[in-house]
Design a protein around this motif. Structure first.
Motif, PDB file in Angstrom:
ATOM      1  N   TYR A  70       0.774  -1.111   0.051  1.00  0.00           N
ATOM      2  CA  TYR A  70       0.090   0.018  -0.005  1.00  0.00           C
ATOM      3  C   TYR A  70       1.029   1.260  -0.075  1.00  0.00           C
ATOM      4  N   SER A  71       1.800   1.180  -0.692  1.00  0.00           N
ATOM      5  CA  SER A  71       3.013   2.264  -0.902  1.00  0.00           C
ATOM      6  C   SER A  71       3.951   2.380   0.097  1.00  0.00           C
TER       7      SER A  71
ATOM      8  N   GLN B  22      -0.499   7.386   1.883  1.00  0.00           N
ATOM      9  CA  GLN B  22      -0.336   6.517   0.756  1.00  0.00           C
ATOM     10  C   GLN B  22       0.142   7.300  -0.458  1.00  0.00           C
TER      11      GLN B  22
ATOM     12  N   LYS C 264       3.837   5.219   5.945  1.00  0.00           N
ATOM     13  CA  LYS C 264       4.198   4.267   4.857  1.00  0.00           C
ATOM     14  C   LYS C 264       5.577   4.290   4.354  1.00  0.00           C
TER      15      LYS C 264
END
Length: 401
Positions: free
Chosen positions: A49-50, A229, A255
């Protein structure tokens, strides 16, 4: 029973069923590829998810982590350490801001942003005690803490967790009229994803973000951009807000800031905003720890060259051109996104998003579904054009039946 089957069965027996992962058991990974316990290779088109924008096992990031592991990993914020000042300085400079409040996970950073906005509202704006309001968008995804799911519109994320935290107003994403009507003298912040990821990589209408920026500035309201993200290269710019020349009051990062190695998140803003905190009013044992700072500093240095942003822009243009060509048939209903990030709506006649993801997995490609029939593509920014094209070929083959 194979090694994969055994691992999956054991996980099903001993772990809570709050996820429904694809039936693949990863053992090793490098770059854009992962290998399972049986030695089968898979092209990773999700990149955590990044979180893995720079690929699995990036040598620069691994080297930075290893070097720091030999020195000191954790001090808590009870003491200073020799990586913290550089981390705060470099992250602030990357964002064009003045101060940084480090945390660990994205959800923690969003919680921190909510607390920041409320405290700023009471101490700086002068909102009456306990009257602060934050406006958010429908179909948002900002995490899964009790407060964050209190302003979610996703029944799965929200059901059976009440009573919910008050103080939020939800308006449709991209609806400027509804946004303007929701703002009052007690509104302290607008919290938005510049592109909604979990909702299916939804890009707002052109001009929406600049208009929200104008409204918030005129009414002395903080504009908080959740770039957890979308940020740090994913869309072809350092931040997705840059595509419309918008600079928020608060960046919320996570992230990719941890390089896929350790959880690192941060709230980044001005001295006026983050200056509202005094010792003891907010904190985190692991937030801003030496290992996290060392990895994040390397991430920032990698982003400063612009090469990853350019790569995401160029390969992203190719990705969207190839995916867009699929909309001419009856299998793909729509394609959205920006840079190396795309949401692809599959016609229900061709199967659910989960079914398509499983068929892609059988062909050696890992993607993830959301909201029934949408498939998300978010490959590592280091992916080669040849590997990307091979992955797209597998999608075409799946849709061809």
């Amino acid at each position: 029973m194979t090694a994969s089957e055994h691992a999956i069965a054991t996980a099903e027996a001993y772990s809570a069923h709050n996820y429904h992962p694809l039936p693949v058991v990863v053992a090793t990974a490098e770059g854009s590829w992962m290998t399972d316990v049986e030695g089968r290779r898979y092209l990773d088109l999700l990149a955590g998810y990044s979180a893995l924008n720079f690929g699995h096992g990036n040598r620069r990031l691994i080297a930075a982590a290893k070097a720091q592991l030999e020195r000191v990993t954790l001090t808590s914020r009870a003491f200073h350490h020799d990586r913290f000042a550089d981390f705060c300085t470099k992250v602030a400079e990357l964002c064009g801001m003045e101060m940084v409040l480090p945390m660990n996970t994205g959800a923690e950073a969003v919680e921190t942003a909510v607390k920041t906005a409320r405290k700023w509202g009471y101490r700086i704006k002068g909102v009456p005690d306990n009257m602060a309001k934050i406006v958010v968008a429908g179909n948002n995804f900002h995490g899964r803490t009790t407060t964050v799911i209190s302003f979610s519109t996703d029944p799965e994320a929200r059901a059976d967790y009440g009573p919910y935290t008050p103080g939020f107003e939800i308006v449709p994403y991209g609806d400027l009229t509804a946004m303007e009507a929701a703002l009052t003298e007690n509104t302290v912040a607008v919290l938005l994803e510049p592109i909604q990821g979990e909702a299916g990589v939804l890009v707002p209408p052109p001009g929406y973000l600049p208009a929200v920026r104008r409204l918030t500035r005129e009414r002395n309201i903080l504009f908080m951009a959740d770039e957890i993200q979308s940020g740090l290269g994913r869309t072809g710019r350092t931040f997705a807000c840059e595509h419309e020349d918008v600079v928020p009051d608060v960046y919320i990062l996570g992230k990719a800031l941890g390089g896929g190695i350790v959880p690192v998140s941060a709230v980044v803003s001005s001295r006026e905003v983050l200056g509202v905190f005094r010792p003891g009013e907010h904190g985190s044992t692991f937030g801003g720890n030496p290992l996290a700072c060392a990895v994040a500093l390397e991430v920032v240095d990698m982003l400063r060259t612009g090469e990853y942003q350019q790569r995401a822009a160029e390969l992203g243009e190719h990705l969207h051109r190839e995916l867009g060509a699929l909309t001419g048939g009856d299998a793909v209903e729509a394609v959205r996104g920006r840079g190396l990030w795309a949401g692809v709506d599959i016609s229900p006649a061709y199967g659910t998003g989960r079914a398509i993801s499983e068929r892609m997995m059988e062909r050696g490609v890992l993607v993830k579904d959301t909201h029934g029939s949408t498939i998300r593509f978010a490959p590592p920014l280091v992916i080669t054009k040849e590997d990307l094209d091979w992955g797209l070929d597998q999608l075409r083959a799946v849709l061809a039946g």
